[in-house]
Design an enzyme around this catalytic site. Structure first.
Site: not given
Length: 346
Positions: A61-64
């Site tokens: 989920v970190y920066s998609n």
């Protein structure tokens, strides 16, 4: 760099690890964390490895997914020299199966993460949040299959409640499935809730704590002082609403003591805050982040020395709060306290 076993497992991890949420940052949260591209990330990885920090933590989920992609590029050609920890479970899209830890989602999420990281295995996969909609048996059976397939080595969780962990451990033991060995948690001098339930659970059940946001969501960097406005360059201007809240009086009380200890030790405020955490029970590794080389090198200097018992006691006194029910009787009533000594003093 000292190493410790990760919980009740045979895996050794460094006492400091690197959080790659600053890699490829975009959006209102991660863009404020950091925007390191592959070239800069490679340099930061170089510095970490030189210092003995070989565990790198990220999440889909970190920066998609960009954090995993940049980390993968930064470690290319030296996969065997590093340990990769990543997380999944939070939404990666708007579809009904784009979040959670169902069998469908977990298998797809692991395959996607492997592609972004450019590797064929993940050293530690952590569930980023508890999925109340998926049976625990389905989650653990899927993790067991992924371990047997060689795609992941160890499993852990992040931000779980105590009962959620205990239910999962009981089911895993009953079926002979992999047990969680790590719990990635928020813990800092201005956020000690971990000590009330999750630390005793970790000590009893063999879960090593991986600490996120050890500087209190950027509040213990040495730039915040009582009676002064928030510095212009502080990331808190854009990210405070996303992080754990902190009572201001408690924050300043802790900062006052940190400033005193900085004078006594010659160490920077964040180094003292990190050193305090390294000495806490159940802590396997403290995850440090850095937007640049200077920040990283400062944080790395949190090891190789130790606060004295008196200095630790002063930080404890400044940062402690009365725990909520049902914990406070064990702190203030002699009969309870005598029969139920805390893991650490308050």
């Amino acid at each position: 760099m000292d190493t410790r076993f990760l919980g009740r497992s045979g895996l050794k991890v460094p006492v400091l690890s690197f959080g790659a949420g600053t890699f490829g940052g975009s959006g209102p949260l991660f863009g404020n964390w950091g925007t390191s591209d592959a070239t800069e990330a490679r340099r930061l990885v170089d510095i970490c490895l030189e210092a003995g920090v070989n565990l790198f933590d990220t999440a889909d989920v970190y920066s998609n997914g960009a954090s995993e992609e940049v980390l993968g590029a930064a470690i290319k050609g030296r996969r065997d020299a590093v340990l990769i920890s990543t997380k999944t479970g939070l939404p990666m899209g708007d579809g009904p199966n784009d979040a959670g830890t169902s069998r469908l989602r977990l298998i797809r999420a692991v395959d996607d993460a492997l592609k972004r990281l450019g590797t064929d295995y993940i050293d530690l996969l952590q569930l980023h949040a508890f999925d109340a909609g998926t049976p625990v048996e389905e989650v653990l059976a899927t993790l067991d299959a992924l371990v047997r397939a060689g795609k992941i080595r160890y499993v852990g969780v992040s931000n779980f409640a105590g009962w959620q962990i205990m239910k999962s451990l009981a089911v895993a033991e009953a079926h002979g499935w992999p047990r969680y060995v790590a719990h990635q948690v928020y813990y800092s001098l201005v956020g000690r809730d971990y000590e009330w339930d999750l630390m005793p659970l970790g000590a009893d059940q063999g879960l090593g704590a991986l600490i996120w946001s050890p500087l209190g969501w950027g509040r213990l960097t040495g730039k915040i002082r009582r009676g002064t406005p928030l510095p212009e360059g502080s990331r808190l201007h854009g990210t405070a609403q996303f992080g754990p809240p902190v009572d201001e009086e408690r924050l300043y009380r802790v900062i006052d003591v940190l400033d005193e200890l900085a004078e006594e030790t010659g160490k920077a405020v964040p180094q003292i805050a990190l050193n305090w955490l390294i000495q806490r029970p159940t802590v396997s590794s403290v995850i440090i982040g850095a937007r640049n080389e200077a920040q990283l090198r400062q944080n790395l200097d949190a090891v190789g020395w130790a606060l004295t018992p008196d200095q630790i006691a002063r930080l404890d006194a400044a940062s402690t709060v009365m725990p909520p029910y049902p914990h406070f009787p064990y702190q203030i009533q002699e009969g309870f306290a005598r029969r139920n000594p805390p893991i650490i003093g308050r």
